[in-house]
Design a protein around this motif. Sequence first.
Motif, PDB file in Angstrom:
ATOM      1  N   ASN A 244     -29.042 -21.390  16.410  1.00  0.00           N
ATOM      2  CA  ASN A 244     -30.145 -22.002  15.644  1.00  0.00           C
ATOM      3  C   ASN A 244     -31.443 -21.573  16.639  1.00  0.00           C
ATOM      4  N   LEU A 254     -35.826 -31.435   7.613  1.00  0.00           N
ATOM      5  CA  LEU A 254     -35.535 -32.622   8.687  1.00  0.00           C
ATOM      6  C   LEU A 254     -34.175 -32.925   9.092  1.00  0.00           C
ATOM      7  N   GLU A 256     -31.659 -30.573   9.458  1.00  0.00           N
ATOM      8  CA  GLU A 256     -31.659 -29.569  10.250  1.00  0.00           C
ATOM      9  C   GLU A 256     -32.060 -30.120  11.833  1.00  0.00           C
ATOM     10  N   GLU A 257     -33.486 -30.515  11.711  1.00  0.00           N
ATOM     11  CA  GLU A 257     -34.107 -30.761  12.977  1.00  0.00           C
ATOM     12  C   GLU A 257     -33.411 -31.848  13.498  1.00  0.00           C
ATOM     13  N   LYS A 258     -32.885 -32.745  12.926  1.00  0.00           N
ATOM     14  CA  LYS A 258     -32.308 -33.703  13.593  1.00  0.00           C
ATOM     15  C   LYS A 258     -30.838 -33.649  14.115  1.00  0.00           C
ATOM     16  N   LEU A 261     -31.648 -31.725  17.289  1.00  0.00           N
ATOM     17  CA  LEU A 261     -31.978 -32.979  18.504  1.00  0.00           C
ATOM     18  C   LEU A 261     -30.865 -33.665  18.969  1.00  0.00           C
ATOM     19  N   GLU A 290     -39.454 -30.068   4.913  1.00  0.00           N
ATOM     20  CA  GLU A 290     -39.492 -29.055   5.994  1.00  0.00           C
ATOM     21  C   GLU A 290     -40.585 -29.176   6.993  1.00  0.00           C
ATOM     22  N   SER A 293     -39.588 -25.217  12.911  1.00  0.00           N
ATOM     23  CA  SER A 293     -38.332 -25.437  13.730  1.00  0.00           C
ATOM     24  C   SER A 293     -38.774 -25.717  15.222  1.00  0.00           C
ATOM     25  N   MET A 294     -37.929 -26.471  15.810  1.00  0.00           N
ATOM     26  CA  MET A 294     -38.019 -27.007  17.217  1.00  0.00           C
ATOM     27  C   MET A 294     -39.329 -27.473  17.450  1.00  0.00           C
ATOM     28  N   GLN A 297     -38.575 -30.203  20.245  1.00  0.00           N
ATOM     29  CA  GLN A 297     -37.673 -29.887  21.064  1.00  0.00           C
ATOM     30  C   GLN A 297     -38.097 -29.889  22.426  1.00  0.00           C
TER      31      GLN A 297
END
Length: 390
Positions: A244, A254, A256-258, A261, A290, A293-294, A297
């Motif tokens: 990823n 969100l 995918e981000e969750k 993480l 959306e 990305s990252m 992070q």
Amino acid sequence: MIDWRPVSKAVVSVGVDYKMKNRSDGLYYASLDKLKATKYHNVIGTTSLNDKKFFLSDSVVRLNIQFKKTSFNYKAELIKKSKDKPEKFELGNYDKSFYIYKEFWKVPGEYELLLTPKLTLPGGTPVHYLSNKSNSYKFTVLPEKEEIKLFSKKQLIIYALIICAVLGTILGVAVIYIKKKEAKKLAQQSKEKQIAQLQLNSVRSQLNPHFLFNALAGIQNLMNKNEIDHANRYLNKFARLTRNVLDSKELISLTEEKTLLDDYLQMEQLRFGFQYKLNANTDLDTENIEIPSMLLQPFLENAVKHGIAEKGASGNIEIDFKKQSSDLILSIRDNGKGFDTAKDYNGLGLTLSKNRISLLNTIYKDTPFILDIQSGINGTVVTITLTQWL
């Protein structure tokens, strides 16, 4: 027996009875005596002290003739002058006042009112008209006065077309100028956006190795402690995260981000044993909303490495996705030892992340990103607000 009293010429006052425009309350009187170039409601006017003149109009009803101090009767005759034979109208005998209605002078032209004194026998029988004592009043009836027009209908049409053409030309030039200016502005914005995107990609390309090196250090740490089982589980999570991280997608959901993480926190939990929570409000459509990305992070890595790594099982991290009106609010809270937010640190993660948010604001000018970091002895809270994002 003849009336022996001396006879004088008739002296009269001449006026016009007329109807006032837009009024229905009877006739109005305008004297033509001692008037010069005077106008009454655009109907009556005189141009000479000797001969009286006025304009014919529908509002003019009659001439009003009034005698001034006389005890004689006068024969009234109206003569319309013409090139051929003049027309004469017998109007009757009068000693006070009388009217000459419009029917007698409705044709524009020159007229003469002739007043001749009359002598009478006792009983009123006419005897003689004294022509030598006659008095005449000349007046001219002009055609109905038309409104003065500065331009003819044809001229007005021509001028209107010219004005329209000029205005059309000005408008056309203005539109072309505005379009060119707008196109130049859009081109400049596009260029700035491209530059910002290149810079953003550069920052992200620096963040990816930073993350990978930190993860490899974590694996090495587990191997050194001979925690083989934890190292294998760490490697499984690391493999999915790496795919990823190396993905070139700029925006991810969100959800995918969750997931990213969560994978990262599970990896680091194997090393440090802390507790964490990932919360997303139920009113958020996490599948379809959306974000870059990252985005969180690097801030999460900072919370683990510099915040709770030394606290072991008592360490705690809480991540929240919230909706506030049309804003999306992302926050990371830890109970670490905190740090001085005003101080510059050598680490690349936080610096690169701040630069990235700055560049994102160059691209998303209408929906700016607001970064807020609050830190103290009880921990640190990092909040990123995506304004007008929802």
